[in-house]
Structure formats: C-alpha cells, structure tokens
Design a protein around this motif. Structure first.
Motif, PDB file in Angstrom:
ATOM      1  N   ARG A  24     -11.173   9.655   0.792  1.00  0.00           N
ATOM      2  CA  ARG A  24      -9.671  10.229   0.314  1.00  0.00           C
ATOM      3  C   ARG A  24      -9.693  11.707   0.556  1.00  0.00           C
ATOM      4  N   ASP A  69     -11.101   2.888   4.725  1.00  0.00           N
ATOM      5  CA  ASP A  69     -10.168   2.946   3.497  1.00  0.00           C
ATOM      6  C   ASP A  69     -10.633   3.417   2.327  1.00  0.00           C
ATOM      7  N   ASP A 106      -1.525   9.839   4.757  1.00  0.00           N
ATOM      8  CA  ASP A 106      -0.662   8.611   3.600  1.00  0.00           C
ATOM      9  C   ASP A 106      -1.167   7.423   4.698  1.00  0.00           C
ATOM     10  N   THR A 107      -0.504   6.748   3.807  1.00  0.00           N
ATOM     11  CA  THR A 107      -1.166   4.865   3.916  1.00  0.00           C
ATOM     12  C   THR A 107      -0.501   5.158   5.784  1.00  0.00           C
ATOM     13  N   ARG A 108       0.242   4.890   5.599  1.00  0.00           N
ATOM     14  CA  ARG A 108       0.866   5.339   7.172  1.00  0.00           C
ATOM     15  C   ARG A 108      -0.233   5.125   8.119  1.00  0.00           C
ATOM     16  N   ARG A 143      -3.283   6.705   7.321  1.00  0.00           N
ATOM     17  CA  ARG A 143      -4.428   5.734   7.370  1.00  0.00           C
ATOM     18  C   ARG A 143      -4.754   4.178   8.227  1.00  0.00           C
ATOM     19  N   SER A 144      -3.278   3.963   8.210  1.00  0.00           N
ATOM     20  CA  SER A 144      -2.992   2.189   8.778  1.00  0.00           C
ATOM     21  C   SER A 144      -3.384   2.824  10.735  1.00  0.00           C
ATOM     22  N   PRO A 188       1.339  -1.236   0.316  1.00  0.00           N
ATOM     23  CA  PRO A 188       0.661   0.126   0.233  1.00  0.00           C
ATOM     24  C   PRO A 188       0.536   1.414   0.023  1.00  0.00           C
ATOM     25  N   LYS A 189       0.682   2.387  -1.160  1.00  0.00           N
ATOM     26  CA  LYS A 189       1.261   2.907  -1.380  1.00  0.00           C
ATOM     27  C   LYS A 189       0.515   4.659  -1.639  1.00  0.00           C
ATOM     28  N   GLU A 190       0.901   5.729  -1.176  1.00  0.00           N
ATOM     29  CA  GLU A 190      -0.010   7.055  -1.951  1.00  0.00           C
ATOM     30  C   GLU A 190       0.416   6.835  -3.804  1.00  0.00           C
TER      31      GLU A 190
END
Length: 820
Positions: free
Chosen positions: A553, A550, A563-565, A567-568, A226-228
């Motif tokens: 946006r 998830d 970013d993904t980090r 969000r997680s 998972p990345k931006e």
C-alpha cells in the motif's frame, strides 16, 4: 591416519546453533556473503598434493583455529577435533558443509585476517567438495518421508483436471501455512477438524456442479472490479482504456470475470456504475443497470464495458492538489453506450447518462465506469445441461435396471478414482464408494447417487494426500526407488501443481516413464502445457515475493500515480518474464540481467520508456540506458522490498541475499532501534540513516553484508520508478563490499552477481528443489544441489537442465523407509 587439532587453540568440538540448509542462525562467522572468491570446482585426483590430509589440517589450524576455539569462540563457534577422516565415516558432515560454504565463498578467513593463498584455498575447497560429493554418491539419502497433503492451490487444480470443472475454489479453503518460503511443505500442511469441515463443504459444492445438480433457485454472484480508494477526496478516475482481453477491442473501462452457470436457463447480468461521488463505495439504485440473457450450463466470461468514443472530450480530469476545488458540471449529461459481454460477444446494450448528479457529487468530467457486476440466476432452469464435467464423469449411460445402473456406476467411479488416487484401482477402493452411491440412490436417482460418490472421492485420503508405499519387508531407514506411478504424481505436483494426466499414468503403468529419453520428452511436453503456468504462479509467486504485491500500500500522497492498473502490470511483467524463461528454455542468468522485459503503455511510462502503446503487455527489447533488465530492475520486486512511504536498503539487500544467493543473514536481535529519519533538524536520506544505525557494532556485522546490495538499488523509489533525489539530496547508489570491491547502481550489482553466477545457480537450484520435494533441504542434499548446478553450468545455465536435473535426482526418485 587421524590428525588432531593443535590443543593450544582448540580442544573438543563445540557446535553453534545451526539452521536449515546448513546455515548458522547466529554469529558473525555465519553472516554470509563477502564476495572474495568465486566458487571453486572439485579438483581432479591428479591435482591433489601427495598428502592433502596433513596440509589441509594445518591450513585450518593456521588460519581458523586462532579465532574459532573454545577460548575465544569467535562468532560463537569453535573448531575442535574435526578429523579429515570424518567424511568417509559420515560424521560431522554438517560442520564440513559449513566449512566448505564459508571458505569457497571467500568469507572465511575475513579480509582483515591473514588468509591462505588463492591456490591453497582452491585446492582445499576442491578436495573438500569432491570428498563430500563422493560420500553422498555412495550413501544416497532422500530425506525423511512425510505424508504430504495437497495444499489449497493443488487441490483446486486437481479438481479442475479430474472433473473438467472450471471453478477455482482455492479461495474457499483456509490459507496454508508456509515453510522454507513455500506453502507446499509437507511438515506444515497439517490437518484440523476445521479444515476437514471446509473440505467437506467445498467437495459437496463441487460434486453437485460437476454432475449438473447445481442450485435451481436463483442466487447472486458478485464481482467487484479492482479500483483505488478515494484519491485526495476527489473521486476515482474511470479508465479510458480496454480493461480486459475478454472485452471487445473497441471498449474502455468496465471489467469481466469467470462465472459458472449451474443449469441451462436465463440469468440477469447487473452492474453498479460510479456516481462520480467522493465515495465510490456508493451503490445507488439509480446507478444500477440490468439485462437478462440465456446461458448454457458451464463456464462463461461475463463482462460489462463502455464503447470507446474517439472524441477529444473523452479524457480523465487531472486530480487537484487541494480538496477545496470542486468542479461542478456546466453541461447536461450525454448518453453513453454500455455493453453486456458474454464470452467475448456483445449480447446487449443500454444507454446511461455520462454522470449522475447527487448531493455527494465532487468532481466533473470523470468518465463513467462500472464498479460491480452481479449475475443472478438461474431463472427458468431447463435440464442438467451438457457440460465438460458431465461428459468427463458420465462415461456410460445405464438402462432402467438396477444391475445396469450398478455396473455403470462402478465403471464411472473406477475411471475417476484411477486418476484421483494416482494409482491402479482395486475392489477395495471402489466398494466403499459404491456403498455411498447406493445409499444416496435409494432416496433419489442415479445422478444423485453418482454425486454423493464423487463427493466422497474429493475428501478421500487417497485424493487429499500423496500416499507412497514402502517396499514390502524393507528395513527401517533403508532407501529404495519409488515406483513409476508415484514418480508420475511427484512430477505432476512439481510442474503442474495437479494430478498426472492420462499419458503420464499410462506410461507409468507400463513402467516406461523412467526411461531417460521418454522422461525428457515428457518433461518438455509438460513444460509446454498451459498447466505449467503453476510454476509461475506458485513457485515464482513465492520465490520472487510476487504474492506480496497485492498487499503493498504505497502512500497515495507520495505516489499518486500508483494505482490498480500499475500494480497489475508490475506483477504481470514479472510473471510473463519468468514464464518466458521456462517456455523458451532460457538461461537462469536472465533473472540477473536481461535485454528484454514485458511492458504495456502504463508500465512503460512508469519506467520512462517510450514507444509502447496500449494495455496489452508484450515483449520489449531494452536499451542498456533504461536501467532495467533482470528481476532487480522490475518494479514488482522493488515495490515489495520497500515500505509504503520510503525505500528500504535493508529489505532490498536481504532479498538479494536470500533469494539470489541463498545466504540469508541471521535474524535481527530483539529490540532493534528504529532508524533515525532526522538529525539536527534536517531530514536524513537512506545512506545517512544506515550510517547512524551501523555505528552500533552489534548492527554493523550484519549490515556490512546487506547494505551494499541495497544501496545499489537506491536509484529506484518505493514503487520502482527512477529517481535522482532522496531527502532533497542526490541519490548515491555506490557501494563497497566487505572485501573492498566497489560498484554502483543496478549495472554494478548485476556484474557482481554475474561474477558469482555459480553461487546464484546453486541458490536457484536450492529454491526449486525445496519446492519440488515439498520439504526443506538438509546437509545431505547439498551434494545434489552442486551436481545439478554444475550440469546447468555446462549448458549455459538453461532452466530445463536444472528442472531435468531435479526430476532425475536421488531425492526426487528415492524414498527412505521411516525409522519407526
């Protein structure tokens, strides 16, 4: 004695349209939440007036019938000859539950109308609650029995526990429909030919893997890290931190995923690295690295990562605010060690250049990182392998004789179906499976025969559906207790979203599971089991809308740090918080206000909290000044209740009403105009926009309940970070409720909610009971909800008390024989 309403005000009853859970779908009368009075306890008989019937009839006539009659129809609702003897006869219970809900919460009469004294209202609501609860106790009703299919999550968990197979196939099945906020509701879990075709496909794949007959020809499994997307057209920063608990401590970047090797043999681990281009979708041959390794059949964690270099030049370059600046490298690339990881152990290493110059190069000094991991195999397969699945299935090994094989096959299938079907097995269950086994055995061998029979088990109605039997000769509409084995299945689906284990089945077979002490011990054991994490992923994931995160946006230009980090970490904070409440048997009031949460460095920096280092989320004590604590201070909730480019007072207020107070507003009318974002050439902040919107009387009646709750959270932006400005002006987080109560910010909202903790306890109980039963709640369920919430209140609202209250409740233990 029958007391009739004053004919001057009302004539005959006219009922408005009512929705589920006893809530109205339209009309200002049923727009809930005006925090005027706390919820009232049932009164003892000694506290009642000598003739309460007449007094309470006069109270309704004096304070309610003037507006809610056939002439005025205030809120599109009319009282009529509702009689005080209705409840004893079991009629008009829905209307009386609505009257109790509205009056006990102080929502009716409205603050602008004459109201009875607090003592009079307390006496009336106490009598009404006691009367409704007494009728429900004397006339138990567990609701309509609906055949319930396992949803895709439950199916995947059941296969995992039945076959000891660590393969999550939920993503290979269609998404289930939802009802009442959850995807395990029996009425919406339909079955179609397309769905059964998918079940057949998945069952075939699972049965072959389980017995060791996975594909022998090489195939590729791909995992995209998972990345931006491209940030301002300037590439994607690589991650200068450890990215997974399954990777070495001294690692950075990369990623890992779960892979199931079908056979003993060799497998090729490959990965694509970023080329530092402005389009990280590039998969260039020059940026691919590979390593062949031996793997045993079964589950593995495969990863790739860079070795952490504690050097000053290992930094991520700051993203520019313009796309015109392109910084080219001035130094040649240096060698960086890239490691291959299997099950947490380094199995190989290669060296890659720190960057790869291409025609699309757009940024210098990004750290190299892994974009995608591929595992291809098996090569040179060597036997079926010794896996947990084969050990679970093959409880015997036959000799070469046909009789020995048949006896062993029957033993294997009997053991599997006992757990799969969640009941004692008879010959009628095994004989059809033996025919499937024999048909496959003729053209192949013993293992292929077992594989075909296992596939048949995985698509059997006895496995796919929760089958419960009515008592022989039971009359239509009669109520009877479910047996212990059916109760074990309900219990396992509720707490584990899976099958009951051997201990539960054994206790149920001996009819010991319903014994109070044993039941309490089993519930405690099940909640301490890792499988209880399904309460977090399935219940909390839907109750708190965590699954929606998830798909959120946020605008990359307005919120470039999202970013993904992050969000997680947001999602994991809420999951760990809920898990801690369950695991530690804490009070559900922690969901409103708590002095702790779970943070890592990335999320702590987002919150402006210092002293938290590293990627691991851990329990952190909160300073009251942090303006966090409880779910309303968590970025996950604040983000999913916002739009991508701005906050939403309405979405946040509606979320509080629905999820914390079980008081959803009516659906919005059609053609609601969009909010005006500017006026007279000036940008409007959220408060100004809502003031314009509420100028329409048709909108004001709903928004006067929702908006104050949303305004209190305006100190947080659309990704949950604290802010002081909105549209260039100071954020105003003050709010006023319809009854005139004033408060401000998260702390003020938390105090309001804690002042109404009984209402929250009932709301939480309602949501958990819906999830546990797999159906929506009806009017006859409300007395059970109140009883469970009252018991929890006596135990400081501890969550285990609510869970035990549910599993001991009549709806969870009884079954109603269908009318037809």
């Amino acid at each position: 004695m029958t007391i009739m309403r004053n004919n001057r005000a009302t004539s005959c009853i006219r009922q408005a349209r009512f929705g589920r859970n006893g809530l109205a779908k339209s009309g200002a009368l049923f727009v809930l939440l005006a925090f005027g009075h706390s919820t009232v306890r049932a009164q003892s008989p000694g506290a009642q007036t000598p003739n309460p019937v007449a007094e309470y009839d006069q109270l309704l006539d004096k304070y309610c019938s003037r507006c809610h009659n056939d002439e005025r129809l205030a809120g599109n609702w009319s009282l009529s000859n509702v009689q005080m003897t209705d409840i004893a006869q079991g009629i008009h219970l829905e209307q009386w539950e609505k009257i109790l809900r509205m009056t006990s919460r102080g929502e009716m009469p409205p603050p602008t109308r004459p109201r009875p004294t607090a003592d009079a209202m307390k006496s009336f609501t106490g009598w009404l609650e006691t009367t409704l609860d007494s009728y429900a106790a004397a006339h138990p009703n567990p609701g309509r029995a609906t055949l319930r299919r396992l949803n895709r999550t439950e199916y995947a968990n059941a296969v995992r526990d039945l076959l000891a197979l660590s393969v999550n196939v939920s993503k290979e099945l269609p998404v289930d429909d939802s009802g009442y906020g959850f995807d395990n509701i029996a009425d919406v879990l339909t079955v179609s030919p397309t769905l059964m075709d998918r079940y057949l496909t998945v069952a075939g794949k699972l049965s072959r893997l389980a017995v060791g007959l996975g594909p022998e020809h090489p195939f590729t499994t791909t995992y995209s890290i998972p990345k931006e997307g491209s940030i301002k057209n300037q590439g994607i920063p690589a991650y200068d931190e450890r990215m997974s608990d399954d990777l070495p401590l001294d690692s950075r970047g990369g990623g890992s995923f779960q892979y199931y090797a079908p056979h003993d043999g060799f497998y090729q681990i490959s990965g694509y690295l970023n080329a530092n281009t402005n389009n990280e979708a590039d998969r260039l041959k020059e940026d691919r690295v590979s390593l062949r390794v031996p793997l045993k059949a079964g589950p593995h964690i495969i990863g790739m990562t860079f070795r952490k270099q504690l050097a000053l030049d290992e930094t991520v370059q700051t993203v520019h605010n313009t796309t015109e600046i392109v910084v080219l490298p001035t130094e040649p690339p240096t060698a960086q060690p890239l490691e291959f990881i299997v099950d947490g152990t380094r199995v190989g290493e290669t060296s890659v250049p720190s960057y790869h110059m291409t025609a699309r190069f757009s940024q210098a000094n990004w750290l190299r990182d892994v974009l995608q991991i591929d595992v291809e195999g098996p090569f040179e397969p060597n036997g079926l392998g010794d896996t947990p699945s084969r050990r679970k299935i093959f409880v015997c090994r036959p000799s070469n004789s046909q009789s020995s094989e048949n006896a062993c096959a029957r033993k294997i299938l009997s053991a599997l179906t006992r757990q799969a079907y969640r009941r004692p097995i008879v010959s009628a269950d095994i004989d059809p499976l033996m025919k499937v086994y024999a048909g496959a055995r003729v053209d192949s061998d013993f293992v292929h025969g077992i594989e075909a029979a296992v596939e048949a088990v995985l698509v059997s109605p006895s496995f796919l559906f929760m089958l419960e039997q009515d008592l022989p000769g039971s009359a239509p509409g009669s109520v009877h207790p479910i047996n212990d084995l059916e109760f074990a299945s309900r219990l396992a689906l509720f707490l584990w979203s899976s099958l009951p284990d051997e201990e539960l089945v054994a206790l149920a077979a001996r009819q010991k599971l319903h014994e109070p002490k044993e039941l309490e011990r089993q519930v405690a054991r099940m909640l301490a089991d890792p499988r209880a994490e399904s309460l977090t992923s399935d219940f909390a994931g839907q109750w708190l809308y965590l699954r929606n995160l998830d798909y959120q946006r946020p605008d990359v230009f307005l919120y470039p740090n999202f970013d993904t980090r992050l969000r997680s970490a947001m999602k994991r904070e809420s999951e760990l918080f809920f898990s801690a409440v369950v695991r530690e048997n804490r009070s559900i009031l922690d969901f409103i206000s708590a002095d702790y949460t779970f943070l890592n460095q990335r999320l702590a920096e987002h919150y402006g909290i210092s002293g938290v280092k590293g990627t691991e989320l851990r329990k952190v004590s909160l300073d009251p000044a942090s303006q966090r604590g409880g779910v309303l201070g968590q970025a996950s909730i604040l983000t999913v209740t916002s739009y991508g480019n701005h906050t939403s007072v309405v979405k946040r207020g509606k979320w509080v009403l629905e999820n914390l107070l079980a008081s959803p507003p009516p659906p919005p009318p059609p053609d609601v105009p969009a909010l005006k974002t500017s006026a007279a050439g000036r940008q409007l902040n959220a408060r100004e926009q809502m003031e314009l919107h509420r100028a329409d009387p048709a909108c004001a009646s709903c928004h006067v309940k929702m908006d104050p709750l949303g305004f209190a959270l305006e100190q947080y932006d659309a990704v949950g970070a604290l802010r002081t400005l909105d549209a260039g002006r100071q954020v105003d987080a003050s709010a006023t409720l319809p009854d005139g109560a004033q408060f401000s910010g998260l702390g003020g909202l938390q105090k309001i909610l804690l002042d109404h903790k009984d209402q929250f306890a009932r709301a939480f109980t309602e949501r958990l009971l819906i999830y546990a039963l797999g159906r929506g709640l009806e009017v006859y369920d409300q007395p059970k909800v109140r009883a469970i919430a009252r018991a929890a209140a006596r135990d400081d609202y501890r969550i285990h008390t609510i869970i035990l209250g549910i599993v001991k409740s009549e709806p969870f233990n009884l079954r109603r024989t269908p009318d037809t």
